[in-house]
Design a protein around this motif. Sequence first.
Motif, short mmCIF file in Angstrom:
data_model
loop_
_atom_site.label_atom_id
_atom_site.label_comp_id
_atom_site.label_asym_id
_atom_site.label_seq_id
_atom_site.Cartn_x
_atom_site.Cartn_y
_atom_site.Cartn_z
N ALA A 64 0.94 -1.27 0.08
CA ALA A 64 -0.01 0.41 0.23
C ALA A 64 1.35 1.20 -0.18
CB ALA A 64 -1.08 -0.07 1.57
N ASN A 65 1.88 0.72 0.45
CA ASN A 65 3.15 2.65 0.59
C ASN A 65 4.27 2.16 -0.81
OD1 ASN A 65 3.65 4.75 1.52
ND2 ASN A 65 6.05 3.63 2.96
N LEU A 66 3.76 1.66 -1.48
CA LEU A 66 4.28 1.30 -2.88
C LEU A 66 4.10 2.53 -4.13
CD1 LEU A 66 6.18 -1.90 -2.87
CD2 LEU A 66 7.43 -0.09 -2.10
N PRO A 67 4.76 2.66 -5.45
CA PRO A 67 3.91 3.42 -6.89
C PRO A 67 3.26 2.45 -6.91
CG PRO A 67 6.08 4.21 -5.87
CD PRO A 67 5.63 2.80 -5.56
N ARG A 68 2.40 2.72 -7.51
CA ARG A 68 1.48 2.68 -8.28
C ARG A 68 0.15 3.77 -9.30
NH1 ARG A 68 -0.03 1.94 -3.03
NH2 ARG A 68 -2.29 2.19 -2.78
N PHE A 69 0.30 3.47 -10.35
CA PHE A 69 -0.69 4.16 -11.22
C PHE A 69 -1.20 3.92 -12.88
CE2 PHE A 69 4.03 4.46 -12.60
CZ PHE A 69 3.63 4.04 -14.34
N SER A 70 -2.22 4.02 -13.45
CA SER A 70 -2.61 3.78 -14.14
C SER A 70 -2.97 5.15 -15.27
CB SER A 70 -4.48 3.38 -14.11
OG SER A 70 -4.27 2.58 -13.65
N LEU A 71 -2.19 4.52 -17.06
CA LEU A 71 -2.17 5.51 -18.08
C LEU A 71 -3.06 5.02 -18.37
CD1 LEU A 71 1.66 4.60 -19.14
CD2 LEU A 71 0.85 6.20 -17.94
N ILE A 72 -4.11 6.37 -18.79
CA ILE A 72 -5.31 6.43 -19.57
C ILE A 72 -4.91 6.85 -21.07
CG2 ILE A 72 -7.43 7.41 -19.69
CD1 ILE A 72 -7.36 7.63 -16.86
#
Length: 248
Positions: free
Chosen positions: A145-153
Amino acid sequence: MQLITILSGALLASTTSARSFLPSPQHIFSNPSSSDFKIPTVHESAVQARRVLHLENIATLSTVFPSDSSSQNDEPLSTLENRPTGLGGSPIGLMDYYSDCEPDTGNPTILAISIATSFKNVASGSNITLSLRWHPRDGAFHSAANLPRFSLIGHLEDISASEAHKSELATCFVKSHPDAVAWLPGNRIHESHWVRLVVDEIYWIGGFGDRAYIGWIPVEEWKSVTQEEINSISLPGEKKSWGWKEWL
């Protein structure tokens, strides 16, 4: 009775003391107005995101199924895969390979398999999102929960055979995915072709909100990141370490 009162008081004190070490609830998943940590700027977060994109090579492609009425145009294939009815508009996320082969733009390169659900949905008009997260390599425990994540739209754009040949996309892609050599364009197994996910929007979660930026990254910031910036940073758990250092 006096012993019970003493024990109850000690338990309450220990519970209160333990709670003092926990972050304030409203700071866990949102950006606070003040924090003991230096929260990265939007541009610094963009650099982190671009490094994640560079070091990872597997992500989740999310699309939506076409309506049943539009699926009727593809009836033989729908019958072949025995797709249930009533899926129109339902989202589905599936793992797929990508490579960071266009570092000047930050647009991920994908080898599209025509028969795969994600690409059939896009061909039928679906939007598409590529989501990925950082996986530490140091062997230590890290709170996911404390690590980077992301979405590319974004949207898919075909890459011509001549452009792919000129930029040596196959060499770049197979370097990350050696097994993909079996289904490169022109193979005997599946029809495939090169596409790029043209990034339109970026939604980023850098970690807990009291120490990381959470929110949208303008596409201009994403594109402005240089290779020098990408190479200049290290992500949590990228190098050998011990403990929960990213919490401190």
